[in-house]
Write an enzyme that holds these catalytic residues in place. Structure first.
Site, PDB file in Angstrom:
ATOM      1  N   ASP A 306       0.867  -1.177   0.000  1.00  0.00           N
ATOM      2  CA  ASP A 306       0.000   0.000   0.000  1.00  0.00           C
ATOM      3  C   ASP A 306       0.909   1.235   0.000  1.00  0.00           C
ATOM      4  O   ASP A 306       2.120   1.135   0.180  1.00  0.00           O
ATOM      5  CB  ASP A 306      -0.989  -0.007   1.179  1.00  0.00           C
ATOM      6  CG  ASP A 306      -2.217   0.846   0.853  1.00  0.00           C
ATOM      7  OD1 ASP A 306      -2.153   1.653  -0.106  1.00  0.00           O
ATOM      8  OD2 ASP A 306      -3.247   0.729   1.535  1.00  0.00           O
TER       9      ASP A 306
HETATM   10  C1  BGC Z   1      -4.981   3.278  -0.174  1.00  0.00           C
HETATM   11  C2  BGC Z   1      -5.074   2.232  -1.257  1.00  0.00           C
HETATM   12  C3  BGC Z   1      -4.951   2.905  -2.600  1.00  0.00           C
HETATM   13  C4  BGC Z   1      -3.622   3.614  -2.654  1.00  0.00           C
HETATM   14  C5  BGC Z   1      -3.336   4.263  -3.993  1.00  0.00           C
HETATM   15  C6  BGC Z   1      -3.759   4.160  -0.335  1.00  0.00           C
HETATM   16  O1  BGC Z   1      -3.774   5.236   0.521  1.00  0.00           O
HETATM   17  O2  BGC Z   1      -5.002   2.652   1.085  1.00  0.00           O
HETATM   18  O3  BGC Z   1      -6.284   1.529  -1.143  1.00  0.00           O
HETATM   19  O4  BGC Z   1      -5.087   1.971  -3.623  1.00  0.00           O
HETATM   20  O5  BGC Z   1      -3.611   4.615  -1.654  1.00  0.00           O
HETATM   21  O6  BGC Z   1      -4.103   5.367  -4.213  1.00  0.00           O
END
Ligand code: BGC
Length: 779
Positions: A306
């Site tokens: 993540d």
């Molecule tokens: C989120 C993810 C997301 C990623 C990219 C993160 O803050 O938890 O679910 O896909 O950002 O935007």
């Protein structure tokens, strides 16, 4: 200009140099057979190609494939910034595997070209983006859409999102979110399918199938991403990113099944999670990622971290520095580093120092290359770059029509005293009131990808479009929901909401409108950005002056229908005392107002059922229907049993609940056997009659209870559902099969198995159904 011919000649040379296959197609399991047919599994041919590319790569190029950068440099920094220049240089050297947040065919082509024209091996980039509930045509937020319990339309909406995203050059979405969430305080509850494992599993698979179609290399499909692996929805006290404490059995029985099903359905990628779980950050969780997902489940795709989660293992107190974090993450099976800038600096030295084996790096790179081959990017790195498609396929009229259909099927009728709904089109006057009544933006919800600001059909627009000129439609906003703090339409993470509105000047006008009208539609609830990532709340009531507005209106007109717009379960106890009718409309997407009007006037009979429990008050959270019985489930004449002194244990509106403009009665629950063996099966049948005056749809739900187990078992568990259309007066018989698949769970033996004993079975229109029977499982 790219010399396309040269690229293909180079690629052909690479492939000729290739070594033999290391493909893994051994499994006999039927899911995998089905996947082969759908070409979701790697083939010997793909493996040979992957290996041949890998054989040519330097360590820097390999590490580069494991690096993902954010590409929003135009929005967040100037093109001359140091970081921008740095990224460009890395791209040109072929030391980046993926970009996220690059929008439009033009920008994607421009970025791909940097790699294709300058790098040695010309390995195409894969472009990812959060396409969560639509790309530009917005569908209901995932929690809302899940209320449809309609797997066909859910798959269809994901397929349309994929079609629009791929037409804009994208190859990969960071969806579906498969986190089970039982806590309304958690803002991201809007992004999943709710509290139940079975429902979330079915919906998760439908979404994966919708995004990926039958073949990843089809021009209309994109790679999906099962996220967040694992436990992210169980953050303590509903606080985002918070620590997670779940036991092994809870993890296996409740949290992991949707992920396992997504892996079986051939999901191309996984994303790990921000949280730690029993002391181990998910990003560094070897048991989950390497041993279970890639080992026992034999899954072939790649895991992306993540955002910054590799680096965050320092803040968790689990890694001393980024290098240490990289070592932990790569060993644990995190293949791609999203925005931590950790792998790019650390993996090569770690290999050189002998701390990380090159075999681990090769495994990660192989997984990334495999997905790129499956997407067809090696055949043509620009295959998704077609401006004509982008111009015609994004936000098409056809997609908007489908968005309306999905939206109306996601609405849940929570309360409807004296059949106040549906409204007659012969009314003389309607007042449409509330801070969300003419809001063209909130219905788009959070995680709205490329939806245009203010592009939704508001409730007011929908109502006006549905009625003739003979009906007077009054409109008053009454109060503001939020105090604007930054320019609307900006980055969701820079959008703090302030609710301390003090302006009451609109209330008297709203009261006047309510006085003049026969009926009031009161649109209240949550702003789009009140739920979503980083939007946890300790209060799930109505913010600002909304309750004051409701109470003022209710004094002059009792015929109020609350049109609730929200991304999480809310505390409806007080509002429901004041009004005869509540329509749960979530954040319904681009066609919100039209879809609500379809239901309000009875052009569509509501059929949604709650995918999540609504509490009496926030103090009950986390709240879920499939709770354990405890050793003290009921009163024995004193207070010492498991209960609250000021609220019941059950929900205000339970999981699976939702009304219709007609009524359904259940009769003749029948089991064809009362005893089966652990490998046997039985059939349950039940008659459902539409006992009202209009046609309607009912979601028939099947629950079981395993009365005694080697670990304690929930008091009810959803194990099947069917959505039926029934004409007024019609009866249909519905059948469910109960077999080892239905009855097994992760037992004290740490295995999925069926334990002999007595089971109860329940069938009905909500989790509170009492229609039940019993059977026994013997060895
Ligand atoms: C989120 C993810 C997301 C990623 C990219 C993160 O803050 O938890 O679910 O896909 O950002 O935007």
């Amino acid at each position: 200009m790219l010399n396309k011919r040269k690229y293909f000649i180079n690629l052909a040379i690479l492939l000729l140099l290739g070594c033999t296959s290391s493909g893994r197609l051994a499994s006999e399991n039927k899911d995998r057979e089905a996947l082969k047919e759908k070409t979701m599994l790697s083939s010997p041919d793909t493996e040979r190609k992957v290996d041949s590319v890998l054989a040519l790569m330097t360590i820097d190029e390999k590490v580069g494939q494991l690096v993902q950068y954010n590409g929003k440099w135009d929005a967040t920094g100037s093109k001359s910034s140091k970081r921008y220049k740095y990224k460009i240089e890395k791209l040109k050297k072929g030391e980046v595997g993926s970009m996220l947040n690059i929008i439009s065919v033009t920008s994607i082509r421009e970025t791909q070209r940097l790699v294709m024209e300058h790098s040695r091996l010309k390995i195409p980039l894969i472009f990812g983006y959060d396409v969560i509930h639509g790309y530009q045509t917005m569908f209901p937020v995932p929690l809302g859409e899940s209320a449809s319990w309609d797997l066909e339309i859910i798959e269809q909406s994901a397929a349309i999102a994929a079609k629009e995203a791929s037409a804009s050059g994208l190859n990969w979405t960071f969806a579906p979110m498969l986190d089970i969430s039982r806590d309304a305080r958690w803002g991201r509850i809007m992004e999943g399918a709710g509290e139940d494992t079975y429902l979330s599993t079915q919906i998760g698979v439908a979404r994966v199938n919708g995004f990926q179609g039958n073949n990843l290399s089809d021009i209309n499909t994109i790679a999906a991403c099962a996220k967040h692996f694992a436990g992210y929805g169980f953050g303590e006290a509903g606080r985002d990113y918070n620590t997670v404490q779940v036991g092994e059995y809870e993890l296996h029985n409740i949290i992991l099944p949707p992920f396992k099903a997504a892996a079986n359905a051939g999901v191309a990628t996984f994303m790990n999670a921000f949280n730690d779980i029993d002391g181990v950050p998910a990003t560094g969780h070897k048991i989950l990622q390497r041993d279970l997902l890639k080992g026992k489940w034999n899954w072939e795709g790649f895991v992306v971290s993540d955002w910054g989660s590799i680096g965050e293992m320092q803040a968790h107190g689990y890694a001393t520095d980024k290098k240490h974090a990289s070592e932990i993450a790569i060993k644990a099976g995190s293949d791609m580093d999203m925005e931590s800038y950790a792998y790019e600096a650390s993996l090569k030295p770690l290999v050189e120092e002998g701390k990380v084996s090159i075999a681990l790096i090769d495994d990660a790179v192989r997984r990334v290359l495999r997905v790129k081959f499956q997407l067809g990017l090696f055949d043509d790195p620009y295959k998704y770059c077609d401006e004509k498609r982008e111009a015609t396929e994004v936000y098409s009229t056809e997609h908007l029509e489908i968005a309306r259909d999905v939206a109306k099927k996601s609405i849940v009728l929570l309360k409807n005293e004296k059949d106040i709904l549906p409204l007659s089109k012969d009314l003389k006057s309607i007042a449409v009131i509330g801070p969300l009544a003419d809001d063209k933006d909130s219905p788009l919800g959070n995680w709205r990808a490329q939806a245009k600001y203010n592009s939704a059909v508001s409730l007011l627009e929908g109502i006006k479009a549905a009625v003739s000129d003979n009906i007077t439609v009054y409109y008053e906003k009454g109060v503001d929901l939020t105090v604007p703090t930054v320019t609307p339409g900006e980055n969701q993470f820079l959008f703090p909401l302030e609710f301390n509105t003090t302006d009451r000047s609109g209330i008297p006008k709203a009261v006047e409108a309510a006085k003049k009208a026969e009926i009031v539609l009161l649109a209240i609830g949550e702003d789009a950005y009140q739920s979503g990532e980083g939007r946890s709340q300790t209060d799930i009531g109505f913010k600002g002056l909304q309750m004051e507005l409701l109470e003022a209106i209710q004094k002059v007109n009792k015929n109020i229908v609350i049109i609730l717009m929200n991304g999480r379960p809310m505390d409806l106890s007080r509002p429901s005392e004041l009004v005869p009718s509540i329509l749960e409309c979530w954040h319904l997407g681009s066609q919100s107002g039209h879809a609500i009007a379809d239901v309000v006037f009875g052009d569509y009979n509501p059929s949604g059922k709650l995918p999540v429990s609504f509490p009496h008050n926030v103090g009950q959270e986390p709240l879920y229907y499939n709770r354990k019985n405890t050793g003290r489930p009921s009163s024995k004449g004193n207070v010492a049993f498991s209960s609250y002194r000021d609220a019941p244990n059950t929900a205000f509106y339970p999981f699976g609940y939702g009304l219709s403009y007609t009524t359904f009665t259940y009769n003749n629950l029948n089991l064809d056997k009362t005893e089966i063996t652990v490998n046997g099966s039985l059939e349950v049948s039940v008659d459902i009659t539409n006992s009202g005056n209009v046609d309607g749809e009912e979601v028939v739900q099947l629950y079981i209870r395993d009365l005694v187990g080697s670990i304690t078992r929930p008091i009810k568990e959803l194990k099947g559902f069917k959505k039926l259309k029934l004409k007024a007066g019609e009866t249909q018989t519905v059948k469910f099969t109960i077999d080892s698949e239905t009855l097994q769970f992760y037992t004290a033996n740490k295995k999925w198995e069926v334990e002999p004993g007595q089971f109860n079975i329940f069938v009905g229109g909500s989790s509170e159904t009492e229609l039940q029977d019993t059977f026994v499982v013997i060895k």
